[in-house]
Design a protein around this motif. Sequence first.
Motif, PDB file in Angstrom:
ATOM      1  N   GLU A 254      54.643  33.205  31.026  1.00 53.01           N
ATOM      2  CA  GLU A 254      54.641  31.931  30.295  1.00 53.01           C
ATOM      3  C   GLU A 254      55.904  31.129  30.585  1.00 53.01           C
ATOM      4  O   GLU A 254      55.905  29.899  30.492  1.00 53.01           O
TER       5      GLU A 254
ATOM      6  N   LYS B  15      49.474  28.468  35.320  1.00 54.04           N
ATOM      7  CA  LYS B  15      48.579  27.863  34.319  1.00 54.04           C
ATOM      8  C   LYS B  15      47.620  28.892  33.727  1.00 54.04           C
ATOM      9  O   LYS B  15      47.196  28.757  32.589  1.00 54.04           O
TER      10      LYS B  15
ATOM     11  N   PRO C   2      56.933  27.733  34.840  1.00 53.86           N
ATOM     12  CA  PRO C   2      56.185  26.503  34.537  1.00 53.86           C
ATOM     13  C   PRO C   2      54.936  26.298  35.382  1.00 53.86           C
ATOM     14  O   PRO C   2      53.961  25.725  34.902  1.00 53.86           O
ATOM     15  N   HIS C   3      54.926  26.733  36.660  1.00 57.17           N
ATOM     16  CA  HIS C   3      53.746  26.418  37.488  1.00 57.17           C
ATOM     17  C   HIS C   3      52.573  27.371  37.255  1.00 57.17           C
ATOM     18  O   HIS C   3      51.497  27.171  37.822  1.00 57.17           O
TER      19      HIS C   3
END
Length: 339
Positions: free
Chosen positions: A180, A186, A183-184
Amino acid sequence: MIPLNGEDLHINWQKELAQAFTTPEQLLAYLDLDPAPWQAGLAARRLFPMRVPRPFADKMEKGNARDPLLRQVLPLAEEFRQVPGYVRDPLAEHDSALPGLLHKYRSRVLLVLRGGCAVNCRYCFRRHFPYGDNSPDRAGRQQALDYIRHDPEINEVILSGGDPLMANDRQLSVLLDELEAIPHIKRLRIHTRLPVVIPSRLTDTLRARLANSRLQAVMVLHINHAREIDEKLAALCRDWRHAGITLLNQSVLLAGVNDDADILVQLSERLFEAGVLPYYLHQLDKVEGAAHFAVDDKQAKHLMALLLARLPGFLMPRLVREIGGENSKTPIDLGLEPR
Ligand code: SF4
Protein backbone atom coordinates in the motif's frame (compact mmCIF):
# COMPACT_ATOMS: atom_id res chain seq x y z
CA MET A 1 -4.12 -0.94 9.66
CA ILE A 2 -6.84 -3.03 11.30
CA PRO A 3 -5.80 -4.49 14.67
CA LEU A 4 -5.32 -8.20 14.18
CA ASN A 5 -6.59 -9.46 17.48
CA GLY A 6 -8.55 -12.30 15.90
CA GLU A 7 -5.68 -14.77 15.68
CA ASP A 8 -7.87 -17.41 17.31
CA LEU A 9 -9.79 -17.46 14.05
CA HIS A 10 -6.72 -18.99 12.45
CA ILE A 11 -6.69 -21.97 14.75
CA ASN A 12 -9.41 -23.76 12.87
CA TRP A 13 -7.91 -23.61 9.44
CA GLN A 14 -4.41 -24.30 10.68
CA LYS A 15 -5.66 -27.29 12.64
CA GLU A 16 -7.47 -28.57 9.59
CA LEU A 17 -4.29 -28.10 7.60
CA ALA A 18 -2.28 -30.07 10.14
CA GLN A 19 -4.80 -32.92 10.01
CA ALA A 20 -4.64 -33.36 6.21
CA PHE A 21 -4.34 -36.87 4.79
CA THR A 22 -0.81 -37.53 3.63
CA THR A 23 -1.04 -41.16 2.55
CA PRO A 24 -3.38 -42.70 -0.01
CA GLU A 25 -4.15 -45.55 2.36
CA GLN A 26 -5.57 -43.17 5.00
CA LEU A 27 -7.68 -41.32 2.45
CA LEU A 28 -9.00 -44.49 0.79
CA ALA A 29 -9.94 -45.97 4.18
CA TYR A 30 -11.77 -42.72 5.05
CA LEU A 31 -13.72 -43.02 1.80
CA ASP A 32 -14.53 -46.73 2.37
CA LEU A 33 -12.50 -47.71 -0.67
CA ASP A 34 -10.38 -50.83 -1.05
CA PRO A 35 -6.76 -49.77 -1.78
CA ALA A 36 -6.00 -52.99 -3.75
CA PRO A 37 -6.85 -51.63 -7.25
CA TRP A 38 -4.51 -48.67 -6.67
CA GLN A 39 -1.52 -50.55 -5.30
CA ALA A 40 0.64 -49.87 -8.37
CA GLY A 41 0.07 -46.16 -8.09
CA LEU A 42 0.36 -45.52 -4.39
CA ALA A 43 4.13 -45.13 -4.69
CA ALA A 44 3.59 -42.12 -6.97
CA ARG A 45 3.40 -40.00 -3.86
CA ARG A 46 7.20 -40.23 -3.84
CA LEU A 47 7.18 -38.22 -7.09
CA PHE A 48 5.02 -35.50 -5.49
CA PRO A 49 3.83 -35.78 -1.88
CA MET A 50 0.16 -36.34 -1.22
CA ARG A 51 -1.78 -33.81 0.82
CA VAL A 52 -5.56 -33.69 1.13
CA PRO A 53 -7.32 -31.71 3.88
CA ARG A 54 -10.33 -33.37 5.47
CA PRO A 55 -12.87 -30.71 4.45
CA PHE A 56 -11.99 -31.50 0.82
CA ALA A 57 -12.23 -35.26 1.45
CA ASP A 58 -15.66 -34.62 2.96
CA LYS A 59 -16.83 -33.30 -0.41
CA MET A 60 -15.95 -36.65 -2.03
CA GLU A 61 -18.54 -39.37 -2.39
CA LYS A 62 -17.80 -42.31 -0.11
CA GLY A 63 -17.37 -45.60 -1.95
CA ASN A 64 -17.01 -43.91 -5.36
CA ALA A 65 -13.71 -44.98 -6.91
CA ARG A 66 -14.30 -42.60 -9.83
CA ASP A 67 -15.05 -39.54 -7.76
CA PRO A 68 -13.84 -36.47 -9.73
CA LEU A 69 -12.45 -34.79 -6.61
CA LEU A 70 -10.56 -37.90 -5.58
CA ARG A 71 -9.02 -38.22 -9.04
CA GLN A 72 -7.42 -34.78 -8.66
CA VAL A 73 -5.47 -35.73 -5.56
CA LEU A 74 -4.84 -39.50 -5.54
CA PRO A 75 -1.39 -40.65 -6.74
CA LEU A 76 -1.76 -42.98 -9.74
CA ALA A 77 0.58 -45.35 -11.59
CA GLU A 78 0.22 -43.20 -14.73
CA GLU A 79 2.41 -40.56 -13.07
CA PHE A 80 5.43 -42.78 -13.72
CA ARG A 81 4.78 -42.73 -17.48
CA GLN A 82 7.29 -40.71 -19.50
CA VAL A 83 5.39 -39.02 -22.33
CA PRO A 84 7.20 -37.04 -25.04
CA GLY A 85 6.57 -33.30 -24.65
CA TYR A 86 5.82 -33.51 -20.92
CA VAL A 87 8.65 -31.89 -18.99
CA ARG A 88 9.52 -30.84 -15.45
CA ASP A 89 9.25 -27.08 -16.05
CA PRO A 90 6.62 -26.61 -18.78
CA LEU A 91 6.46 -22.81 -18.41
CA ALA A 92 10.21 -22.26 -18.04
CA GLU A 93 9.67 -20.65 -14.64
CA HIS A 94 12.54 -22.13 -12.73
CA ASP A 95 14.73 -19.15 -13.52
CA SER A 96 13.11 -16.13 -11.93
CA ALA A 97 14.04 -12.41 -11.82
CA LEU A 98 14.76 -12.73 -8.09
CA PRO A 99 14.08 -15.59 -5.70
CA GLY A 100 10.35 -15.47 -5.05
CA LEU A 101 9.55 -12.96 -7.81
CA LEU A 102 8.48 -13.70 -11.37
CA HIS A 103 8.15 -10.77 -13.74
CA LYS A 104 6.38 -12.43 -16.66
CA TYR A 105 4.02 -9.59 -17.54
CA ARG A 106 4.96 -5.92 -18.02
CA SER A 107 2.57 -4.38 -15.49
CA ARG A 108 2.26 -7.34 -13.13
CA VAL A 109 4.63 -9.26 -10.95
CA LEU A 110 4.05 -12.57 -9.33
CA LEU A 111 5.27 -12.88 -5.79
CA VAL A 112 5.78 -16.35 -4.35
CA LEU A 113 4.82 -15.96 -0.72
CA ARG A 114 4.83 -19.55 0.37
CA GLY A 115 6.17 -22.68 -1.30
CA GLY A 116 3.60 -25.15 -0.13
CA CYS A 117 -0.07 -25.69 -0.79
CA ALA A 118 -2.83 -27.07 1.39
CA VAL A 119 -3.62 -29.64 -1.27
CA ASN A 120 -1.29 -31.22 -3.78
CA CYS A 121 -3.09 -31.48 -7.10
CA ARG A 122 -1.59 -34.29 -9.15
CA TYR A 123 -1.80 -32.26 -12.39
CA CYS A 124 -0.02 -29.22 -10.93
CA PHE A 125 2.38 -27.55 -13.36
CA ARG A 126 4.56 -26.63 -10.40
CA ARG A 127 4.83 -30.17 -9.05
CA HIS A 128 8.58 -30.07 -9.71
CA PHE A 129 9.09 -26.39 -8.88
CA PRO A 130 12.14 -25.83 -6.64
CA TYR A 131 10.31 -23.88 -3.97
CA GLY A 132 13.28 -24.29 -1.67
CA ASP A 133 15.31 -21.93 -3.92
CA ASN A 134 12.40 -19.59 -4.57
CA SER A 135 10.86 -19.01 -1.15
CA PRO A 136 12.57 -15.83 -0.04
CA ASP A 137 13.66 -15.08 3.50
CA ARG A 138 13.11 -11.61 4.99
CA ALA A 139 16.05 -10.11 3.05
CA GLY A 140 14.79 -11.71 -0.16
CA ARG A 141 11.32 -10.28 0.43
CA GLN A 142 12.82 -6.78 0.86
CA GLN A 143 14.75 -7.25 -2.38
CA ALA A 144 11.53 -8.21 -4.17
CA LEU A 145 9.72 -5.18 -2.72
CA ASP A 146 12.59 -2.91 -3.79
CA TYR A 147 12.32 -4.33 -7.30
CA ILE A 148 8.59 -3.47 -7.33
CA ARG A 149 9.22 0.01 -5.85
CA HIS A 150 11.71 0.84 -8.57
CA ASP A 151 9.54 -0.12 -11.53
CA PRO A 152 6.65 2.34 -11.90
CA GLU A 153 5.17 0.28 -14.73
CA ILE A 154 4.15 -2.40 -12.25
CA ASN A 155 0.61 -1.71 -11.07
CA GLU A 156 -0.51 -5.12 -9.90
CA VAL A 157 1.01 -7.66 -7.56
CA ILE A 158 -0.16 -11.23 -7.85
CA LEU A 159 0.39 -13.40 -4.82
CA SER A 160 0.94 -16.93 -5.95
CA GLY A 161 2.78 -19.95 -4.79
CA GLY A 162 2.44 -22.46 -3.69
CA ASP A 163 -0.61 -20.99 -2.10
CA PRO A 164 -0.27 -17.46 -0.68
CA LEU A 165 -3.04 -18.07 1.85
CA MET A 166 -0.70 -20.52 3.58
CA ALA A 167 0.71 -17.33 5.11
CA ASN A 168 -1.31 -16.30 8.14
CA ASP A 169 -3.42 -13.14 8.32
CA ARG A 170 -0.80 -11.19 10.23
CA GLN A 171 1.91 -11.96 7.64
CA LEU A 172 -0.45 -11.01 4.82
CA SER A 173 -1.37 -7.78 6.55
CA VAL A 174 2.28 -6.80 6.96
CA LEU A 175 2.85 -7.42 3.26
CA LEU A 176 -0.23 -5.36 2.42
CA ASP A 177 1.16 -2.47 4.49
CA GLU A 178 4.31 -2.58 2.36
CA LEU A 179 2.46 -2.74 -0.94
CA GLU A 180 0.00 0.00 0.00
CA ALA A 181 2.97 2.29 0.58
CA ILE A 182 4.08 1.92 -3.07
CA PRO A 183 2.08 4.57 -4.96
CA HIS A 184 2.06 2.87 -8.39
CA ILE A 185 0.53 -0.37 -7.08
CA LYS A 186 -3.23 -0.35 -7.68
CA ARG A 187 -4.28 -3.96 -7.36
CA LEU A 188 -3.54 -7.01 -5.31
CA ARG A 189 -4.51 -10.34 -6.75
CA ILE A 190 -4.48 -13.53 -4.72
CA HIS A 191 -4.42 -16.85 -6.54
CA THR A 192 -5.54 -19.54 -4.18
CA ARG A 193 -7.08 -22.97 -3.87
CA LEU A 194 -6.83 -23.08 -0.11
CA PRO A 195 -10.40 -21.89 0.66
CA VAL A 196 -11.71 -24.59 -1.66
CA VAL A 197 -10.09 -27.33 0.39
CA ILE A 198 -10.38 -25.57 3.79
CA PRO A 199 -13.21 -23.00 3.63
CA SER A 200 -12.48 -21.71 7.15
CA ARG A 201 -9.35 -20.08 5.66
CA LEU A 202 -11.64 -17.23 4.59
CA THR A 203 -11.41 -15.54 7.98
CA ASP A 204 -13.33 -12.41 8.90
CA THR A 205 -10.01 -10.78 9.79
CA LEU A 206 -8.55 -11.23 6.34
CA ARG A 207 -11.77 -10.19 4.63
CA ALA A 208 -11.87 -6.95 6.65
CA ARG A 209 -8.19 -6.24 5.99
CA LEU A 210 -8.63 -6.59 2.23
CA ALA A 211 -11.92 -4.72 2.17
CA ASN A 212 -10.29 -1.76 3.92
CA SER A 213 -7.16 -1.68 1.78
CA ARG A 214 -6.56 1.15 -0.65
CA LEU A 215 -5.62 -1.57 -3.14
CA GLN A 216 -8.38 -3.21 -5.14
CA ALA A 217 -8.44 -6.82 -4.04
CA VAL A 218 -9.13 -9.67 -6.42
CA MET A 219 -9.20 -13.28 -5.34
CA VAL A 220 -8.86 -15.86 -8.08
CA LEU A 221 -10.03 -19.23 -6.86
CA HIS A 222 -9.16 -22.53 -8.46
CA ILE A 223 -12.23 -24.76 -8.65
CA ASN A 224 -12.62 -27.54 -11.20
CA HIS A 225 -15.96 -29.13 -10.33
CA ALA A 226 -19.27 -27.84 -8.91
CA ARG A 227 -19.06 -30.35 -6.04
CA GLU A 228 -16.04 -28.42 -4.70
CA ILE A 229 -18.41 -25.57 -3.77
CA ASP A 230 -20.31 -26.71 -0.70
CA GLU A 231 -22.72 -24.42 1.15
CA LYS A 232 -20.07 -23.26 3.61
CA LEU A 233 -17.73 -22.10 0.86
CA ALA A 234 -20.58 -20.55 -1.14
CA ALA A 235 -21.77 -18.52 1.88
CA LEU A 236 -18.23 -17.28 2.61
CA CYS A 237 -17.67 -16.30 -1.01
CA ARG A 238 -20.88 -14.30 -0.99
CA ASP A 239 -19.72 -12.49 2.18
CA TRP A 240 -16.38 -11.65 0.57
CA ARG A 241 -18.07 -10.40 -2.56
CA HIS A 242 -20.42 -8.22 -0.55
CA ALA A 243 -17.35 -6.78 1.19
CA GLY A 244 -16.18 -5.54 -2.23
CA ILE A 245 -13.63 -8.20 -3.08
CA THR A 246 -13.78 -9.33 -6.70
CA LEU A 247 -13.99 -13.11 -6.98
CA LEU A 248 -12.99 -14.96 -10.13
CA ASN A 249 -12.35 -18.59 -10.86
CA GLN A 250 -9.92 -20.49 -12.98
CA SER A 251 -10.26 -24.17 -13.73
CA VAL A 252 -8.08 -26.68 -15.46
CA LEU A 253 -9.70 -28.91 -18.06
CA LEU A 254 -9.00 -32.40 -16.75
CA ALA A 255 -9.81 -35.80 -18.24
CA GLY A 256 -11.99 -37.80 -15.88
CA VAL A 257 -12.78 -34.74 -13.78
CA ASN A 258 -14.59 -32.06 -15.81
CA ASP A 259 -14.22 -32.97 -19.51
CA ASP A 260 -17.98 -33.00 -19.92
CA ALA A 261 -20.37 -30.22 -20.96
CA ASP A 262 -22.93 -30.95 -18.22
CA ILE A 263 -20.23 -30.77 -15.55
CA LEU A 264 -18.81 -27.51 -16.91
CA VAL A 265 -22.28 -25.93 -17.12
CA GLN A 266 -22.97 -26.96 -13.51
CA LEU A 267 -19.64 -25.48 -12.49
CA SER A 268 -20.35 -22.07 -14.07
CA GLU A 269 -23.86 -21.98 -12.60
CA ARG A 270 -22.66 -22.95 -9.12
CA LEU A 271 -19.84 -20.40 -9.24
CA PHE A 272 -22.28 -17.64 -10.07
CA GLU A 273 -24.62 -18.69 -7.23
CA ALA A 274 -21.63 -18.24 -4.93
CA GLY A 275 -20.82 -14.79 -6.34
CA VAL A 276 -17.78 -15.97 -8.34
CA LEU A 277 -17.32 -15.32 -12.06
CA PRO A 278 -15.81 -18.00 -14.32
CA TYR A 279 -12.61 -16.54 -15.76
CA TYR A 280 -10.33 -19.10 -17.37
CA LEU A 281 -10.54 -22.72 -18.38
CA HIS A 282 -6.94 -23.79 -18.81
CA GLN A 283 -5.62 -26.44 -21.06
CA LEU A 284 -3.28 -28.64 -19.03
CA ASP A 285 0.32 -27.53 -18.80
CA LYS A 286 2.48 -30.37 -20.06
CA VAL A 287 4.18 -31.28 -16.84
CA GLU A 288 5.89 -34.63 -16.40
CA GLY A 289 3.60 -37.06 -14.59
CA ALA A 290 0.28 -35.48 -15.58
CA ALA A 291 -0.30 -36.62 -19.18
CA HIS A 292 -3.25 -38.80 -18.15
CA PHE A 293 -5.22 -35.61 -17.38
CA ALA A 294 -4.83 -34.16 -20.90
CA VAL A 295 -7.82 -33.31 -23.08
CA ASP A 296 -6.91 -32.58 -26.70
CA ASP A 297 -7.71 -29.21 -28.28
CA LYS A 298 -10.32 -30.69 -30.62
CA GLN A 299 -12.31 -32.07 -27.68
CA ALA A 300 -11.78 -28.84 -25.69
CA LYS A 301 -13.19 -26.74 -28.55
CA HIS A 302 -16.13 -29.12 -28.93
CA LEU A 303 -16.90 -28.72 -25.22
CA MET A 304 -16.71 -24.93 -25.50
CA ALA A 305 -19.16 -24.97 -28.42
CA LEU A 306 -21.60 -26.98 -26.28
CA LEU A 307 -21.18 -24.49 -23.42
CA LEU A 308 -21.79 -21.54 -25.72
CA ALA A 309 -25.15 -23.02 -26.63
CA ARG A 310 -26.13 -23.36 -22.98
CA LEU A 311 -24.56 -20.52 -21.00
CA PRO A 312 -24.86 -16.74 -21.19
CA GLY A 313 -21.62 -15.09 -22.29
CA PHE A 314 -20.79 -13.82 -18.79
CA LEU A 315 -20.69 -17.39 -17.47
CA MET A 316 -18.34 -18.59 -20.22
CA PRO A 317 -14.76 -19.13 -19.08
CA ARG A 318 -12.11 -18.31 -21.65
CA LEU A 319 -10.26 -21.34 -22.96
CA VAL A 320 -6.55 -20.60 -22.71
CA ARG A 321 -3.15 -22.15 -22.52
CA GLU A 322 0.05 -20.86 -21.03
CA ILE A 323 3.11 -20.94 -23.22
CA GLY A 324 6.51 -20.55 -21.59
CA GLY A 325 8.11 -17.22 -22.56
CA GLU A 326 4.81 -15.64 -23.75
CA ASN A 327 3.84 -12.51 -21.81
CA SER A 328 0.18 -13.45 -21.38
CA LYS A 329 -2.08 -16.44 -21.57
CA THR A 330 -2.82 -17.52 -25.12
CA PRO A 331 -6.53 -17.78 -25.96
CA ILE A 332 -7.45 -20.88 -27.94
CA ASP A 333 -9.45 -19.77 -30.96
CA LEU A 334 -12.88 -21.40 -31.03
CA GLY A 335 -14.00 -19.81 -34.25
CA LEU A 336 -17.29 -18.93 -32.45
CA GLU A 337 -18.70 -15.84 -30.73
CA PRO A 338 -20.37 -15.91 -27.28
CA ARG A 339 -24.10 -15.12 -27.36
S1 SF4 B 1 -3.26 -25.65 -5.31
FE1 SF4 B 1 -2.50 -24.86 -7.26
S2 SF4 B 1 -0.27 -24.57 -6.97
FE2 SF4 B 1 -1.05 -25.90 -5.30
S3 SF4 B 1 -0.78 -28.01 -6.02
FE3 SF4 B 1 -2.87 -27.40 -6.59
S4 SF4 B 1 -2.65 -26.60 -8.68
FE4 SF4 B 1 -0.61 -26.63 -7.77
